[in-house]
Design a protein around this motif. Structure first.
Motif, PDB file in Angstrom:
ATOM      1  N   PRO A  13       0.876  -1.166   0.204  1.00 51.99           N
ATOM      2  CA  PRO A  13      -0.034   0.088  -0.426  1.00 51.99           C
ATOM      3  C   PRO A  13       0.818   1.177  -0.120  1.00 51.99           C
ATOM      4  O   PRO A  13       0.026   2.178  -0.135  1.00 51.99           O
ATOM      5  N   GLN A  14       2.104   1.450   1.202  1.00 53.75           N
ATOM      6  CA  GLN A  14       3.295   2.094   0.369  1.00 53.75           C
ATOM      7  C   GLN A  14       3.364   2.906  -1.148  1.00 53.75           C
ATOM      8  O   GLN A  14       3.517   3.810  -1.078  1.00 53.75           O
ATOM      9  N   ARG A  15       3.398   1.864  -2.026  1.00 58.47           N
ATOM     10  CA  ARG A  15       3.166   2.976  -3.341  1.00 58.47           C
ATOM     11  C   ARG A  15       1.800   3.105  -3.810  1.00 58.47           C
ATOM     12  O   ARG A  15       2.029   3.495  -5.160  1.00 58.47           O
ATOM     13  N   GLY A  16       0.912   2.871  -3.321  1.00 61.05           N
ATOM     14  CA  GLY A  16      -0.937   3.513  -3.633  1.00 61.05           C
ATOM     15  C   GLY A  16      -0.441   5.562  -2.895  1.00 61.05           C
ATOM     16  O   GLY A  16      -0.199   5.606  -1.827  1.00 61.05           O
ATOM     17  N   SER A  17      -1.488   5.824  -3.790  1.00 57.39           N
ATOM     18  CA  SER A  17      -2.118   7.117  -3.579  1.00 57.39           C
ATOM     19  C   SER A  17      -3.664   7.141  -4.293  1.00 57.39           C
ATOM     20  O   SER A  17      -4.072   6.872  -5.351  1.00 57.39           O
ATOM     21  N   ARG A  18      -4.171   7.998  -3.681  1.00 53.82           N
ATOM     22  CA  ARG A  18      -5.250   8.770  -4.033  1.00 53.82           C
ATOM     23  C   ARG A  18      -5.351  10.307  -3.795  1.00 53.82           C
ATOM     24  O   ARG A  18      -6.932  10.818  -4.175  1.00 53.82           O
ATOM     25  N   GLU A  19      -4.281  10.926  -4.787  1.00 52.03           N
ATOM     26  CA  GLU A  19      -4.305  12.044  -4.318  1.00 52.03           C
ATOM     27  C   GLU A  19      -4.898  12.578  -6.142  1.00 52.03           C
ATOM     28  O   GLU A  19      -4.328  11.788  -7.490  1.00 52.03           O
ATOM     29  N   LEU A  20      -5.816  13.292  -6.358  1.00 47.43           N
ATOM     30  CA  LEU A  20      -5.845  13.756  -7.655  1.00 47.43           C
ATOM     31  C   LEU A  20      -4.843  13.839  -8.402  1.00 47.43           C
ATOM     32  O   LEU A  20      -4.789  13.374  -9.943  1.00 47.43           O
ATOM     33  N   GLU A  21      -3.722  14.853  -8.203  1.00 51.35           N
ATOM     34  CA  GLU A  21      -2.947  15.245  -9.243  1.00 51.35           C
ATOM     35  C   GLU A  21      -2.464  13.980  -9.379  1.00 51.35           C
ATOM     36  O   GLU A  21      -1.773  14.057 -10.747  1.00 51.35           O
ATOM     37  N   VAL A  22      -1.712  13.182  -8.975  1.00 49.66           N
ATOM     38  CA  VAL A  22      -1.118  11.829  -8.480  1.00 49.66           C
ATOM     39  C   VAL A  22      -2.426  11.124 -10.277  1.00 49.66           C
ATOM     40  O   VAL A  22      -1.292  10.903 -11.708  1.00 49.66           O
ATOM     41  N   ILE A  23      -3.277  10.929 -10.047  1.00 51.37           N
ATOM     42  CA  ILE A  23      -4.226   9.986 -10.814  1.00 51.37           C
ATOM     43  C   ILE A  23      -4.168  10.932 -12.343  1.00 51.37           C
ATOM     44  O   ILE A  23      -4.159  10.112 -12.853  1.00 51.37           O
ATOM     45  N   HIS A  24      -4.959  12.389 -11.986  1.00 51.98           N
ATOM     46  CA  HIS A  24      -4.817  12.403 -12.900  1.00 51.98           C
ATOM     47  C   HIS A  24      -3.547  12.623 -14.207  1.00 51.98           C
ATOM     48  O   HIS A  24      -3.253  12.583 -15.423  1.00 51.98           O
ATOM     49  N   GLY A  25      -1.899  13.029 -13.063  1.00 53.26           N
ATOM     50  CA  GLY A  25      -1.234  12.821 -14.406  1.00 53.26           C
ATOM     51  C   GLY A  25      -0.637  11.292 -14.810  1.00 53.26           C
ATOM     52  O   GLY A  25      -0.247  11.738 -16.509  1.00 53.26           O
TER      53      GLY A  25
END
Length: 212
Positions: A13-25
């Motif tokens: 899970p440390q490799r994951g992100s729910r940040e929109l900026e990351v997802i959009h990128g």
């Protein structure tokens, strides 16, 4: 967007992100998605081009498309986009891996029926794949619009996952005499190949002189 156990990362899970900026990128760097859905108990996963605007993905295809017909009913779907950045070669077979960026999104789609909505979505898809292309093509005719099904997929929940960097071997394996490291992988555009029926000497437009 929602945050539920549906999008929870159980592995690393440390490799994951729910940040929109990351997802959009990640979504903006890719152009090919795989759409997972179920029809009459049978799972399907179909590759397709997409375009993004905010938390919405636009999909298109033939009115005969099984995937688009099913998604247009509001059936739940899963959209995945993966970019492979390198092969990670470790000293042990077990620790081989890859460097990647990925997004898994859950949601539902709605059918766009108004011609102006469909046209706007088709432009988003075209510009996502090849920026600047829309203004260098003939717009779709009314007949072509009618033959095309266009969906707006709303991402209700999405999770990004990424890996970068060198291999991670067992401490005792670092003394082994095997080569280890990363083989970088990139997707680049080659030299455009002119259609045989273009007039001789027709220059390649500037919007095609790009790299992903």
């Amino acid at each position: 967007m929602q945050t539920t156990d549906r999008g929870k990362l159980l592995r690393l899970p440390q490799r994951g992100s729910r940040e929109l900026e990351v997802i959009h990128g990640i979504l903006d760097a890719g152009f090919l998605a795989h759409i997972g859905f179920q029809q009459e108990g049978q799972p399907f996963v179909i590759p397709t081009l997409y375009g993004r605007q905010d938390e919405r993905l636009y999909l298109h295809g033939s009115t005969a498309s099984r995937m688009l017909r099913q998604l247009a009913t509001g059936a739940p779907a899963c959209v995945t986009v993966t970019l492979v950045d390198g092969l990670v070669l470790a000293r042990s077979a077990f620790h081989h891996s890859m460097n990647y960026r990925s997004v898994v999104a859950f949601g539902t789609a709605q059918l766009l029926e108004a011609p102006e909505q469909k046209l706007a979505a088709l432009r988003i898809i075209a510009e996502h794949a090849i920026p600047g292309r829309w203004n260098h093509t003939r717009p779709p005719s009314e007949r072509e619009i009618n033959l095309t099904r266009v969906l707006e997929f709303t991402m209700e929940e999405a999770t990004a996952k990424q890996r970068s960097g060198p291999p991670l071997d067992e401490e005792e394996d670092y003394e082994l005499d095997y080569w280890a490291g990363v083989v970088p992988l990139t997707l680049t555009a080659g030299t455009p190949i002119a259609d045989a029926r273009l007039p001789p000497g027709k220059p390649v437009p500037n919007h095609l002189k790009w790299k992903r």
